[in-house]
Design an enzyme around this catalytic site. Structure first.
Site, PDB file in Angstrom:
ATOM      1  N   GLU A   7       0.831  -1.216   0.000  1.00 33.15           N
ATOM      2  CA  GLU A   7       0.000   0.000   0.000  1.00 33.15           C
ATOM      3  C   GLU A   7       0.857   1.253   0.000  1.00 33.15           C
ATOM      4  OE1 GLU A   7      -3.384   0.464   2.796  1.00 33.15           O
ATOM      5  OE2 GLU A   7      -2.994  -1.642   3.225  1.00 33.15           O
ATOM      6  N   ASP A  44      -1.843  -3.994   3.863  1.00 35.91           N
ATOM      7  CA  ASP A  44      -1.872  -4.239   5.312  1.00 35.91           C
ATOM      8  C   ASP A  44      -2.707  -5.467   5.668  1.00 35.91           C
ATOM      9  OD1 ASP A  44      -0.253  -2.099   5.763  1.00 35.91           O
ATOM     10  OD2 ASP A  44      -1.823  -0.743   6.434  1.00 35.91           O
ATOM     11  N   ASP A  88      -5.277  -6.446   7.299  1.00 39.34           N
ATOM     12  CA  ASP A  88      -6.603  -6.306   7.899  1.00 39.34           C
ATOM     13  C   ASP A  88      -7.639  -6.383   6.778  1.00 39.34           C
ATOM     14  OD1 ASP A  88      -6.343  -3.883   6.585  1.00 39.34           O
ATOM     15  OD2 ASP A  88      -6.212  -2.678   8.400  1.00 39.34           O
ATOM     16  N   GLU A 100      -9.520  -4.118   5.355  1.00 39.99           N
ATOM     17  CA  GLU A 100      -9.369  -3.103   4.321  1.00 39.99           C
ATOM     18  C   GLU A 100      -8.202  -3.462   3.411  1.00 39.99           C
ATOM     19  OE1 GLU A 100      -9.386   1.757   3.898  1.00 39.99           O
ATOM     20  OE2 GLU A 100      -8.884   0.853   5.821  1.00 39.99           O
ATOM     21  N   TYR A 144       1.902  -5.138  13.589  1.00 42.08           N
ATOM     22  CA  TYR A 144       0.811  -4.386  12.971  1.00 42.08           C
ATOM     23  C   TYR A 144      -0.074  -3.738  14.041  1.00 42.08           C
ATOM     24  CZ  TYR A 144      -2.799  -3.112   9.651  1.00 42.08           C
ATOM     25  OH  TYR A 144      -3.681  -2.398   8.874  1.00 42.08           O
ATOM     26  N   ARG A 203      -3.179  -2.289  13.925  1.00 49.14           N
ATOM     27  CA  ARG A 203      -4.657  -2.340  13.947  1.00 49.14           C
ATOM     28  C   ARG A 203      -5.072  -3.751  14.342  1.00 49.14           C
ATOM     29  NH1 ARG A 203      -3.516   0.833   9.396  1.00 49.14           N
ATOM     30  NH2 ARG A 203      -4.090   3.020   9.708  1.00 49.14           N
ATOM     31  N   HIS A 247      -4.397 -11.056  14.132  1.00 52.54           N
ATOM     32  CA  HIS A 247      -2.963 -11.046  14.413  1.00 52.54           C
ATOM     33  C   HIS A 247      -2.726 -10.603  15.840  1.00 52.54           C
ATOM     34  CE1 HIS A 247      -4.285  -8.052  11.362  1.00 52.54           C
ATOM     35  NE2 HIS A 247      -4.209  -7.286  12.397  1.00 52.54           N
TER      36      HIS A 247
END
Length: 832
Positions: free
Chosen positions: A11, A84, A86, A88, A314, A316, A360
């Site tokens: 990203e 990433d 997640d 999204e 990570y 989030r 995670h």
């Protein structure tokens, strides 16, 4: 040409430098710079007739990015999609896959940490794109579009605002929480109570201690009545003094002593919500700032000879889980640096909520060989303090509890009253040796060191203390406590908290006062409007249950379009009703119109309330809230309200400005005469004669447009006498003739001293090609370099992603905010 390389698409371009350190020449790298496709910026973008099919479009600024990705994909054997880890990120990978050439071999790799081991492990074990996660994200995106697209235009129309209003599915509930708390505060009636205590002395050691009044006639002393419980109240000064008199003549004997060992356990390692809360409490970071800084730590920081490396996992996440290897490293670190007594018998395991995604692990340092102090010089100030917070919380989470010795002693008297004394002593610090969590509302704890107390021990009275107090309303939310409340209520997800805080403030639905969120009038009106006409959206239980439903989609247990269909069927009837009948209600008041004697209404227009006659348009009376609520009793009783304008002699009238009421000339704007009105308790300033020769004016107190008090001649602008301090009036204008004020050609602005040139260090001089430059020239040259080398993040132009040359000057490879640029460059030039 034979293909022999793999393409890794991430990203953010900031990750690429870190990844290049770990991977050899067999890899190419590219960035999607965030999303490449989304619902259209204009138009609904959901085809209702074809079962809610989303109409995705290529984002206007991503055409070149997509062309580059396609070209690179054709040159490679395999493409690893690595946004990433997640939902999204999964959706971004899915969108990228949809625009790549048809026969491209695609694999999904998610990096839970950007370290060599984590990256190599992810590449060795690639997966397919998780369609269930993509569908959960699609469902969330479409639900948010439906709510926003259907309600926001209606809000703008009903509130008579052209733009700037929005009603998001989750942000509206957050606003409701803030507004409901404000209503609680407004309804709250303080209750008076008195704190009564005694300072007693041990007759042997002569050591003093504070004991609080605990019971009267066997009933516990409380601040206010408690339903279903008999209590004693001390709620007025007369009662308090009566008790004080009795205690002053009483005898005191210890009749019960209870000693305990209290253990305080460490908190779990950070998840997204707790990181945002603690960064707010410890560092005063907003959730948005916290996540931006954490992102830079995750993506990688250049550690000079060691190269770039991701410093945290990570960020989030809603899971407290920690990988076994990291637990072993933490235990070894604690044993080495703190000793065996700080180390539990086995690693601490923390439970994760049932509703958590657990995709995670918790947020932790990736490498304990990089303690904060050791790598401080490679980090920005914000990166350092946040990394330090994450580091300490993780280490503390695996340490032994803190141990306190606590003592509670009850003291009887001969006047039917009991007192209680409490104290505690930290016996073993445990995890507190490195970290202590802060609270939004710090509780008062009496940790007094007590003498040895035994049952039947006699104590002597030193004095009785008493003071008046009042119960307090619930506090307004801080950003930290609102995030905590959202998480507790099951509203939103780790990736949404920061944007929620940002939206309700950016839209001016809330403002910050003393670091707490207060709803604006606009915010209150929107919350009331939505509550009245869109109860489904404002229902905390419904919004939380929708999050649970999206979890079922993510687990592959529910079809995502079914969620959209069910919501549409419940939601659209309320939209259709609101379009026909919704309005901002006018509130009838007890006030009477001074023009016609009819009742006055409270009416909302654009962004604020005003009072208007209920007989409008037959009666055109209207008034601001300030004017209608104005009471002369709130101001200095000696103030003369019947004054004439010091400039033109007309009878002055009460006017209202943003700094309160004042007497203003009715001849405004031709005459600008004003007199400030002092509040009750404030002294009305004397009006000494103007010291200018030939001037018959008087010196009046005035207020600037910034609210600052100053003093000037009543004949202004015919006389230019003006001071900030009355004591310096005669000194400043000694022998000064009456002189008309003349506005300077530059508008009265202060002239700055001419800027001097700066001498550049050798490295910086080589970079810019000059040895001496003005500050403006330095920044202009640096920005020319940034733009020429495309170092701005396309998704956020304020973010600069340094290349190798610029990173060397800035001392970091992490993305930086454009406003940090001058500070980071300042080390390379000096005056002269």
């Amino acid at each position: 040409m034979s293909k022999s390389k793999a393409l890794i698409i991430v990203e953010s371009p900031a990750k690429i430098k870190t990844l290049k350190k770990f991977l050899g020449a067999g890899y190419l790298f590219a960035s999607s710079f965030g999303h490449v496709r989304d619902l259209p910026q204009k138009g609904f973008g959901i085809d209702i007739e074809h079962d809610f099919e989303p109409e995705y479009e290529i984002l206007p600024d991503k055409k070149k990015v997509i062309a580059d990705l396609k070209k690179l994909a054709k040159e490679c054997d395999v493409v690893y999609l690595s946004p990433d880890p997640d939902r999204e990120g999964e959706a971004i990978a899915w969108h990228i896959a949809s625009i790549l050439p048809p026969k491209t071999v695609i694999k999904r790799t998610a990096f839970n940490a950007i370290t060599k081991d984590a990256v190599l492990h992810a590449l060795k074990h690639p997966k397919d794109i998780d369609t269930a996660l993509v569908n959960a994200q699609q469902a969330r995106r479409l639900l948010d579009r439906i709510v926003g697209y259907k309600i926001s235009p209606l809000l703008s129309r009903k509130l008579q605002r052209r733009s700037g209003l929005s009603a998001g599915r989750v942000q509206s509930v957050a606003l409701k929480l803030v507004v409901d708390r404000e209503k609680e505060i407004e309804k709250f009636i303080p209750v008076e109570y008195w704190n009564i205590g005694t300072i007693l002395k041990d007759t042997e050691t002569k050591k003093e201690l504070l004991a609080r009044l605990f019971t009267i006639n066997g009933k516990k002393v409380e601040k206010e009545k408690i339903e279903g419980k008999e209590v004693s109240l001390v709620n007025n000064e007369e009662s308090a003094k009566s008790i004080v008199k009795k205690l002053e003549k009483a005898s005191f004997k210890v009749f019960k002593v209870e000693k305990k060992e209290k253990r305080r356990n460490p908190e779990p390692p950070f998840i997204t919500s707790t990181l945002q809360q603690e960064a707010s409490r410890h560092l005063r970071f907003s959730p948005v700032k916290t996540m931006n800084v954490a992102q830079s730590l995750y993506e990688g920081v250049d550690l000079d000879s060691e190269g770039a490396e991701g410093l945290i996992t990570y960020m989030r996440t809603d899971s407290h889980r920690i990988e076994p290897g990291a637990l072993s490293e933490a235990r070894a670190f604690i044993s080495t640096h703190f000793g065996e007594k700080y180390l539990p018998a086995s690693a601490r395991q923390y439970a994760t909520k049932k509703s958590a995604q657990d995709a995670h692990e918790a947020i932790r340092p990736t490498n304990l060989n990089h303690p904060p102090e050791k790598i401080k010089n490679y980090l920005t100030k914000d990166q350092y303090v946040l990394y330090d917070l994450i580091w300490k919380r993780f280490i503390a989470s695996q340490m032994n509890p803190a141990v306190y010795d606590t003592i509670t002693a009850d003291i009887e008297t001969d006047v039917d009253m009991e007192l209680r004394v409490t104290g505690s002593l930290l016996k073993f610090p445990g995890f507190l040796a490195i970290y202590e969590e802060k609270k939004d509302e710090e509780e008062e704890e009496e940790n007094q060191s007590l003498p040895i107390l035994e049952e039947n021990q006699i104590l002597s009275l030193v004095k009785v203390t008493y003071d008046q107090a009042f119960t307090k309303p619930p506090p307004r939310f801080t950003e930290a406590s609102l995030v905590k409340e959202l998480e507790k209520s099951g509203i939103g997800r780790p990736s949404t908290y920061a944007s929620i805080m940002q939206k309700i403030q950016r839209r001016e639905y809330t403002v910050k006062e003393n670091n707490r969120l207060k709803p604006t009038e606009l915010g209150c009106v929107i919350a009331e409007f939505l509550e009245s006409h869109f109860h489904l959206i404002m229902d905390i239980g419904f919004t939380a249950s929708m999050e649970d439903t999206l979890e079922l989609v993510a687990d592959g247990k529910k079809e995502w379009k079914e969620v959209i269909r069910e919501f549409w069927q419940k939601f659209m009837p309320t939209v259709e009703t609101a379009q026909k009948s919704a309005f901002i209600p006018k509130v009838m008041t007890d006030l009477i119109c001074p023009k016609c004697g009819s009742p006055v209404q409270k009416i909302f227009s654009k962004s604020q309330y005003f009072y208007g006659c209920s007989k409008y348009p037959d009666c055109d009376y209207r008034s601001s809230l300030d004017e209608m609520n104005f009471k002369k009793e709130d101001y200095n009783p000696d103030f003369n309200w019947e004054q004439k304008c010091p400039n033109c002699g007309k009878e002055m009238k009460v006017r209202h400005g943003k700094f309160g009421p004042f007497l203003g000339c009715p001849g405004y704007p031709d005459c600008r005469g004003i007199i400030n009105i002092p509040k009750k308790g404030e002294k009305e300033s004397d009006s000494p004669p103007c010291p200018a020769k030939g001037c018959d004016g008087r010196i009046l107190s005035r207020r600037s447009r910034f609210g600052k008090i100053f003093y000037s001649c009543s004949n202004f602008p015919a006389c230019d006498v003006i001071v900030n301090d009355l004591d310096k009036l005669n000194e400043k204008y000694k022998e000064h003739p009456k002189t008309a004020y003349v506005k300077s050609a530059d508008g009265g602005k202060k002239k700055r001293a001419a800027p001097g040139q700066f001498t550049l260090t050798g490295e910086f001089a080589a970079f810019l090609g000059e040895e001496k430059m003005y500050f403006g020239q330095i920044m202009k040259k640096v920005w020319e370099y940034i733009k020429a080398n495309s170092l701005q993040d396309p998704a956020n132009k304020r973010k600069i992603i340094p290349d190798e040359k610029l990173a060397k000057l800035l001392g970091t490879t992490a993305p930086i905010d454009m406003f940090e640029l001058p500070k980071l460059l300042a080390q390379h030039f000096k005056k002269g």
